[in-house]
Design an enzyme around this catalytic site. Structure first.
Site, short mmCIF file in Angstrom:
data_model
loop_
_atom_site.label_atom_id
_atom_site.label_comp_id
_atom_site.label_asym_id
_atom_site.label_seq_id
_atom_site.Cartn_x
_atom_site.Cartn_y
_atom_site.Cartn_z
N CYS A 52 -2.00 6.23 0.22
CA CYS A 52 -0.68 6.82 0.42
C CYS A 52 -0.67 8.31 0.05
O CYS A 52 -0.90 8.68 -1.10
CB CYS A 52 0.32 6.05 -0.44
SG CYS A 52 1.92 6.83 -0.64
N CYS A 55 1.95 9.27 -2.56
CA CYS A 55 1.52 8.73 -3.86
C CYS A 55 0.50 9.67 -4.51
O CYS A 55 0.54 9.90 -5.72
CB CYS A 55 0.91 7.35 -3.69
SG CYS A 55 2.03 6.10 -3.02
#
Length: 133
Positions: A52, A55
């Site tokens: 991600c 993230c």
């Protein structure tokens, strides 16, 4: 059902603590249950995955916050792909998602790669912890 999930989150994760030299703990559900009986603390749980992009952008901010709030709150990361059962229990539909668990009151969820200032505001509002000077 939400109250049961939040109780589980508080009972499971609020009892974990970081060692002095560690910044952020990466934990599994089994590890959380194993450590459940330790002293409760205010915590922030980051639900993420390794692929991600947002993230990855959030990770250094959380590391900085972990250092700045050392001793006041604990920050944990849970890989939602490795812990799919736990992610489903929390209803995680987007990542990053962060769960802020105060000692008292309801936990609150925040989604997205939030800027540091916004995370500090949420820590102050939800966890009732002011940034140390």
């Amino acid at each position: 059902m939400n109250k049961i999930i939040f109780f589980f989150a508080i009972a499971t994760f609020s009892s974990l603590s970081l060692k002095a030299q560690e910044k952020i703990n990466w934990i599994s559900l089994e590890k959380a249950v194993e450590l459940q009986k330790k002293t409760p603390k205010k915590i922030l749980i980051d639900m993420y995955t390794v692929w991600c992009g947002p993230c990855k952008m959030l990770a250094p901010i959380l590391e900085t916050l972990s250092e700045e709030y050392k001793g006041a709150i604990d920050i944990y990361k849970i890989d939602t792909e490795a812990e799919q059962e736990l992610a489903a229990a929390f209803g995680i539909r987007s990542i990053p998602s962060m769960l802020f668990c105060p000692m008292e009151g309801q936990p609150e969820m925040a989604n997205g790669a939030l800027p540091k200032a916004e995370l500090e505001r949420i820590i102050a509002d939800v966890l009732k912890v002011e940034k140390p000077v």
